[in-house]
Structures are given as structure tokens and as C-alpha cells.
Design a protein around this motif. Sequence first.
Motif: not given
Lengths: 248, 248
Positions: A13-15, A60, A89-91, A123, A125-127, A129-131
Amino acid sequence: MPSTFKNIKLVVSYDGTDFFGFQLQPRHRTVQEVLEVAIKRILRETVRVHPAGRTDTGVHANAQVVHFLTRTRIPVNKLPQALNSALPEDVRVLNAQHMPKTFHARFSARFKQYEYAVYNSEIVPPLLRRTVYRFPFALDVRQMRKGAKILEGRHDFRSFQGKANGQENTVRRIRHLRVSKSGKFVCFTVEGDGFLTNMVRNLVGTLLLVGRKKLSLNDLSQILKSRDRRLAGPTVPALGLTLVKVIY
Amino acid sequence: MPSTFKNIKLVVSYDGTDFFGFQLQPRHRTVQEVLEVAIKRILRETVRVHPAGRTDTGVHANAQVVHFLTRTRIPVNKLPQALNSALPEDVRVLNAQHMPKTFHARFSARFKQYEYAVYNSEIVPPLLRRTVYRFPFALDVRQMRKGAKILEGRHDFRSFQGKANGQENTVRRIRHLRVSKSGKFVCFTVEGDGFLTNMVRNLVGTLLLVGRKKLSLNDLSQILKSRDRRLAGPTVPALGLTLVKVIY
């Protein structure tokens, strides 16, 4: 190959945010590189890992699958924890198991499932924003579902292939393509036997034009038939895309 | 105060990871600071923003509420976009509206709802690493639900107050405290008329001991009655905690 080699399958799993995709690239941080470095550190062997699908920059994975050959004597059930101790930590390695020699992460895969997440609002939500892909325009979800039905099945998807230097054989089978809505999330779930470069992101970009009524269902059928990339919609950003699972 | 002042309520969402909490602190990045800086830049006024709740370092918010007084003539419906253009990407203003002069984000709030997310597994998927608490031990969810029932209602929660320099009046009302499980997620949703320092994180830390059978339901009742912080469970990490909403 000597019979002392074992074939190991990892679920990974990765970001994708801080990776230049899966595949090794000189001077760029890739998932393959950090996996091979961690394996070398833990198993003290130089291996080549083979993924089910080479995800692009920023994409991802919930459960990417890779395999590699090794002589290690470390018990396979100890591998996730050992490798995670050496990984950034991103993998994360979620699972490891022995497989028959004939197993190949890519060639043995029957289907892959991807999800593309749109957040239908001005808009984000910031949580998230990456996905998620921020999409502020009104969308007709029912119309997009009808469009998705047109794309399901076995077709020549050349109109949705990203790059000029793509595959020769552009026929693929989409087992299903679902559009779901939950609050402001609009989620595209697509399962197929293979995907061309940028194909999922181009399908979603085109379906979003259908959802905005910029394209009719008839237009969509024509685009599919045309085998002409210039007629399809834009490639939506990588950050909304996740490789969900691989089916063997 | 002159009647030209308007009272503005903002609904604000943030990723708490890179903040030293809400409240201004010298030499630390806080949510209050970035909001006041953005407001000064857009409205050209120095204001003080007042939150419904001062979230701690690392705690997130889906819908924190703040109010401030201003003489601005910028239409209130333009404020979210204008402020977001001046805010860092880990804070977003979701909504802005005029309120009567009597409205106060904190004192007018009737209830606040928090959520605490536990990921009950050895390994946390990287995309969740900033928002869930990794908890690898077996949990009895039914037992934790029974424990939650004991904590609901109006009680003196002194046993769950984090700091020595806390509130004098430690009686609060928990309107509900729910424990839900979905896959590997175990989520605690708590709604109350007010919370002591670290109270939610101490309640969750104690319920997790109940879930592990390290504490019985009778132990939990005794802890609540004791008004002694030393008897309750540990403070779970901030990253799993989110201020979900404020009810007026």
C-alpha cells in the motif's frame, strides 16, 4: 533457476503523493526503488520486484501486488514487519506469501480495480487534499452512469490511450465501471483485464464532460468508436486515482 | 461597540498534523495565527478570532467554528474564496455567514462532536497514517459499547482531565458516546456540552483498556467515581482525533 529460489508475493500500500510512480527512474524517488532498497537491506539480496501494474506519478495504491525471487530463509510471515522497519512511512507491506514458481504479479493478474475520487465542491477539506480531485461544476450522476454502461465490455479503447508511444493492441475488457455518489464524493470504480496508459484518468475526464452535459451519450459512443484520442475528454489529475486491488 | 461592526461566523476545516493546535503560541504555527494573518491580508483589519473549541496540537477539524468582529464591506458570501486564497492548503474556510451580535462561537455552542479513529491492525495503510491511531491488540467492541454507556450522561469527569492546571468545575454532560466498527476501523463518536483538557483522548485510552479486558466495567465505574486521573487509562495520540461539528 535453482529450486532454492522462492517466489514471494507482497501486497503493498502506498501514498503516491511523493513518488514519481512505481517504476524505477534515474534521479527520481519511485516505489520500486524504495521496495528494492528495503529488500536489499533486510534480505541482503539484490532483487527485482515486478508489480501487477505500474502506477503513474502521484497515483496511490491500497493493495498493489508485487512478486520477486529470493533465497532468503526469513520466514515469510516475518517479512511484512521486517520490510516495514526498513521502508519509508508512505509505503507499507500489508502481507507476504509464498507462491508457486509460475506466479507472476502482472501476467497472472486477471483483473485490476481502480477507484477515482472526485470531490464535487468549490472547496476540498484539507484532510482529503492529497486523494481527491476538486471538481466545482454541477454533475448529472445518472447521465454519467448511462455513459459508464456504454464503456463497459470489450472495446478498442485507443481514444482513451494517453501517449503516442502506447500499446499496439488497444483492445481491453472493462468488467464493470460504476459511478457512486455519497455526499460530495463522486467515485468511479473500474475493474478491467488491463488498462492503457492514462486510460482510467481519460475515461473519468470524458465521463465528467458527460456529467456536465458538454457531451451527449451519443457523443461518447462516437468517441469510443473513433479511436481518436483528440476527441475524448481531458486527463484528470493523478491524485484522485488509487489502485484498489488485483484479482488473480 | 459601534453598530458598523459585523459579527462573522466561519466554518473552518483543517489538517492538524502541522499545527501546534488552534490557540496562538509564540514561535509556533497555529490555526488561529494563520486565520488571523489571512483575515488581515484580505480584510486589511487586525481581528481576533474566537473558536468553539481550542483543539490541541495535532488534532484535526472537519467543521470548527470561529467568530470575529469586522467592519469589512466584502460580501460575506465572497469571504470563503477570498480567505482561502490567502490560507495555506492545510486550512480551508468552508462557509461564512453574518450572525447576530450575541453569537459567540464558544459560549453559544450547545454541543460539540468529536470522533476518534483507531485502526485495529499491526499495519496502517499509508494514506491513513496522519488520521488514525494504530492499535494492534484484539478489541472486544461489545464490551467497549457497554463501557461507553457508563460514561454517557452527566458526570464529574475529573478522572479524565489531562492537566493539573485544569478546570475547577469538572462536571460535563456526554450526550452520547458511540463505538462503531467498520473493517479494521474502530471509531469513537462523542458528543457533549463541553470537554476537559484531553478528556476525549483519556476516555478513549480507558475504553481501549476495557476493550482489551485489562479493565472490567466495574473498574471503569470506579475510575469515573474516583475523580483520580491516575486510575484512568493513557492519553491516546492526537492524530486520531477530529472535531467533527459544533451544534448551536
